[in-house]
Scaffold this active site. Structure first.
Site, mmCIF file in Angstrom:
data_model
loop_
_atom_site.group_PDB
_atom_site.id
_atom_site.type_symbol
_atom_site.label_atom_id
_atom_site.label_comp_id
_atom_site.label_asym_id
_atom_site.label_seq_id
_atom_site.Cartn_x
_atom_site.Cartn_y
_atom_site.Cartn_z
ATOM 1 N N SER A 1 -13.503 -2.633 -24.634
ATOM 2 C CA SER A 1 -14.715 -1.861 -24.340
ATOM 3 C C SER A 1 -14.374 -0.583 -23.570
ATOM 4 O O SER A 1 -13.297 -0.461 -22.979
ATOM 5 C CB SER A 1 -15.673 -2.711 -23.505
ATOM 6 O OG SER A 1 -15.160 -2.861 -22.189
ATOM 7 N N ASP B 1 18.622 -5.699 -21.637
ATOM 8 C CA ASP B 1 18.108 -7.062 -21.816
ATOM 9 C C ASP B 1 17.781 -7.686 -20.461
ATOM 10 O O ASP B 1 16.712 -8.259 -20.262
ATOM 11 C CB ASP B 1 19.136 -7.916 -22.562
ATOM 12 C CG ASP B 1 18.600 -9.307 -22.874
ATOM 13 O OD1 ASP B 1 17.811 -9.420 -23.825
ATOM 14 O OD2 ASP B 1 18.940 -10.271 -22.156
ATOM 15 N N GLU C 1 13.874 -8.569 -19.120
ATOM 16 C CA GLU C 1 13.390 -9.910 -18.767
ATOM 17 C C GLU C 1 13.034 -10.010 -17.284
ATOM 18 O O GLU C 1 12.105 -10.726 -16.920
ATOM 19 C CB GLU C 1 14.381 -10.999 -19.212
ATOM 20 C CG GLU C 1 15.736 -10.979 -18.560
ATOM 21 C CD GLU C 1 16.825 -11.646 -19.412
ATOM 22 O OE1 GLU C 1 16.635 -11.832 -20.615
ATOM 23 O OE2 GLU C 1 17.893 -11.967 -18.841
ATOM 24 N N GLY D 1 15.423 -17.776 -31.578
ATOM 25 C CA GLY D 1 16.008 -18.315 -32.797
ATOM 26 C C GLY D 1 14.995 -18.849 -33.801
ATOM 27 O O GLY D 1 15.122 -18.605 -35.008
ATOM 28 N N ARG E 1 30.463 -30.027 -29.678
ATOM 29 C CA ARG E 1 31.035 -31.224 -29.049
ATOM 30 C C ARG E 1 30.409 -32.451 -29.718
ATOM 31 O O ARG E 1 29.176 -32.501 -29.853
ATOM 32 C CB ARG E 1 30.713 -31.251 -27.548
ATOM 33 C CG ARG E 1 31.237 -30.061 -26.775
ATOM 34 C CD ARG E 1 30.545 -29.940 -25.431
ATOM 35 N NE ARG E 1 29.098 -29.744 -25.596
ATOM 36 C CZ ARG E 1 28.224 -29.703 -24.624
ATOM 37 N NH1 ARG E 1 28.634 -29.855 -23.382
ATOM 38 N NH2 ARG E 1 26.951 -29.529 -24.853
ATOM 39 N N SER F 1 18.931 -22.588 -29.947
ATOM 40 C CA SER F 1 17.939 -21.644 -30.450
ATOM 41 C C SER F 1 18.569 -20.661 -31.446
ATOM 42 O O SER F 1 18.180 -20.591 -32.611
ATOM 43 C CB SER F 1 17.310 -20.905 -29.255
ATOM 44 O OG SER F 1 16.447 -19.890 -29.691
ATOM 45 N N GLN F 2 19.570 -19.901 -31.016
ATOM 46 C CA GLN F 2 20.183 -18.909 -31.908
ATOM 47 C C GLN F 2 21.135 -19.564 -32.912
ATOM 48 O O GLN F 2 21.164 -19.200 -34.078
ATOM 49 C CB GLN F 2 20.941 -17.841 -31.099
ATOM 50 C CG GLN F 2 20.047 -16.932 -30.283
ATOM 51 C CD GLN F 2 19.168 -16.026 -31.137
ATOM 52 O OE1 GLN F 2 19.565 -15.557 -32.199
ATOM 53 N NE2 GLN F 2 17.949 -15.793 -30.680
ATOM 54 N N HIS G 1 24.570 -11.823 -27.069
ATOM 55 C CA HIS G 1 24.184 -11.146 -25.824
ATOM 56 C C HIS G 1 25.496 -10.716 -25.166
ATOM 57 O O HIS G 1 26.483 -11.450 -25.207
ATOM 58 C CB HIS G 1 23.383 -12.116 -24.946
ATOM 59 C CG HIS G 1 22.985 -11.574 -23.605
ATOM 60 N ND1 HIS G 1 22.552 -10.269 -23.413
ATOM 61 C CD2 HIS G 1 22.951 -12.167 -22.385
ATOM 62 C CE1 HIS G 1 22.274 -10.105 -22.130
ATOM 63 N NE2 HIS G 1 22.506 -11.237 -21.492
ATOM 64 N N ALA H 1 27.908 -21.249 -20.163
ATOM 65 C CA ALA H 1 28.927 -22.189 -20.670
ATOM 66 C C ALA H 1 30.017 -21.472 -21.460
ATOM 67 O O ALA H 1 31.048 -22.070 -21.782
ATOM 68 C CB ALA H 1 28.257 -23.253 -21.541
#
Ligand code: NAD
Ligand code: MG
Ligand code: MG
Ligand code: MG
Ligand code: MG
Length: 338
Positions: free
Chosen positions: A252, A191, A195, A134, A48, A27-28, A108, A85
């Site tokens: 409303s 953070d 979450e 990301g 990898r 993602s990032q 992070h 990881a």
């Protein structure tokens, strides 16, 4: 403090002529690699060879190196693999390859703040955390905008750590939206709290509790789904665009009175006390220790809780209703693959 106004152009250029290694292409990682390359930086991707995102990086025009090779060739190494990881990857591949005076960057602060990664004294340790996923970081950049970023310095070996972080945030498009200086502790703790208490933990439990309450009382699950989940987006969009005032403007008077008079009975003193307890578990490191041990044990509790979440009836009724809403985004390749 908004550092984008106090930092000079010269600092934003402090990565010029330097090579940036992006380790991880999820993602990032993908968003950072593409934005930095389009901003004119020399970017190498570290992956990898057998990993799932290698082909994607190649398709985007990169020639990925093994993480250690990428780190060896770079002045700044961005650690953009999953937090769980990072410690092993850093210890076995990145740390031995880092040159004196180079920089390690995180999106992070978890591993640095909780001592899972301890960099040697001769490298800079910085944080650039875009406030968005990301895909959004990439899309905003491509559209000529940016996503606000938090920047922080944990270790300044060269005297240039903040300038490097600012230059990186600038390359991501972050200075178009505003860069805020923080610390690893503040970024990490807020953070995790956000979450857990609000964005994911709080909101999903609120939605499910509301859905269950209506269904248990005999109302149709489809109607309960629309009321408690589907309509949430409309309200969140109004809050995002213009805060409480804009939201009040569009609902409303009856809805507003219900909100003002009943909301505090739902998120009551007990909920606020629970929030303080969660925050204390985060600040003491108790949550971090639990999560590190859970990973070491192969994530049995995580898998059990995830399976239970996905088995909730709201998922079934939701899937069938969403299938009829042609305008909704279909699962991305990444979602479908997991
Ligand atoms: P991700 O799961 O989307 O991507 C992980 C990438 O790392 C993939 O390319 C994967 O193939 C690779 N990878 C996985 N395990 C690996 C290993 N053991 N060795 C080498 N490569 C491996 O990750 P992400 O969500 O982009 O998170 C990266 C960092 O960004 C994390 O620190 C996260 O907290 C932070 N962050 C994420 C978001 C977000 O919205 N996803 C937002 C802000 C910050
Ligand atoms: Mg967050
Ligand atoms: Mg997070
Ligand atoms: Mg939940
Ligand atoms: Mg309504």
């Amino acid at each position: 403090m908004n550092t984008s106004t106090v930092h000079q152009e010269s600092e934003l250029r402090s990565l010029h002529g330097k090579r940036v290694a992006i380790v991880g292409y999820g993602s990032q990682g993908r968003a950072h690699a593409l934005n930095l390359r389009d901003s004119g930086h020399d970017v190498v991707v570290g992956l990898r060879p057998e990993g799932p995102s290698f082909a994607r990086a190649v398709a985007d025009g990169f020639a990925p190196l093994a993480p250690a090779e990428a780190a060896r060739s770079a002045d700044l190494v961005a650690m953009l693999v999953p937090d769980s990881a990072q410690p092993a990857l850093y210890r076995d591949h990145v740390a031995p390859a880092l040159r004196k005076g180079s920089a390690v960057l995180f999106a992070h602060g978890f591993n640095v703040h909780y001592g899972q990664i301890r960099a040697s004294q001769d490298v800079d340790v910085v944080l650039v955390a875009p406030k968005g996923p990301g895909d959004f970081v990439r899309r905003q950049y491509s559209d000529g905008h940016g996503v606000p970023c938090l920047v922080a310095v944990a270790q300044d070996a060269t005297g240039e750590a903040l300038g490097r972080a600012m230059a990186y945030a600038h390359g991501l498009g972050g200075t178009r939206a505003g860069v805020l200086q923080t610390t690893f502790a503040e970024e990490t703790e807020t953070d995790l709290f956000g979450e857990q208490a609000v964005l994911l933990g709080g909101v999903t439990e609120l939605v499910i509790a509301g859905f269950d309450t209506l269904v248990d009382a005999g109302y149709q699950p489809e109607v309960a789904y629309f009321e408690c989940l589907h309509e949430l987006k409309l309200i969140v969009d109004l809050l995002y665009e213009g805060g409480l005032a804009r939201m009040h403007h569009f609902v409303s008077e009856t809805a507003k009175y219900g909100d003002l008079s009943r909301g505090p009975r739902i998120v009551d003193a007990n909920v606020r006390a629970s929030m303080r307890t969660l925050l204390e578990e985060i600040r003491s490191g108790a949550f971090a220790t639990e999560w590190v041990l859970e990973n070491q044990a192969g994530r049995p509790r995580y898998e059990r809780l995830l399976a239970r979440d996905l088995a909730h009836p709201i998922e079934k009724v939701g899937a069938s209703l969403r299938a009829r809403m042609a305008w909704l985004a279909r699962p991305t390749e990444r979602e479908a693959a997991t």
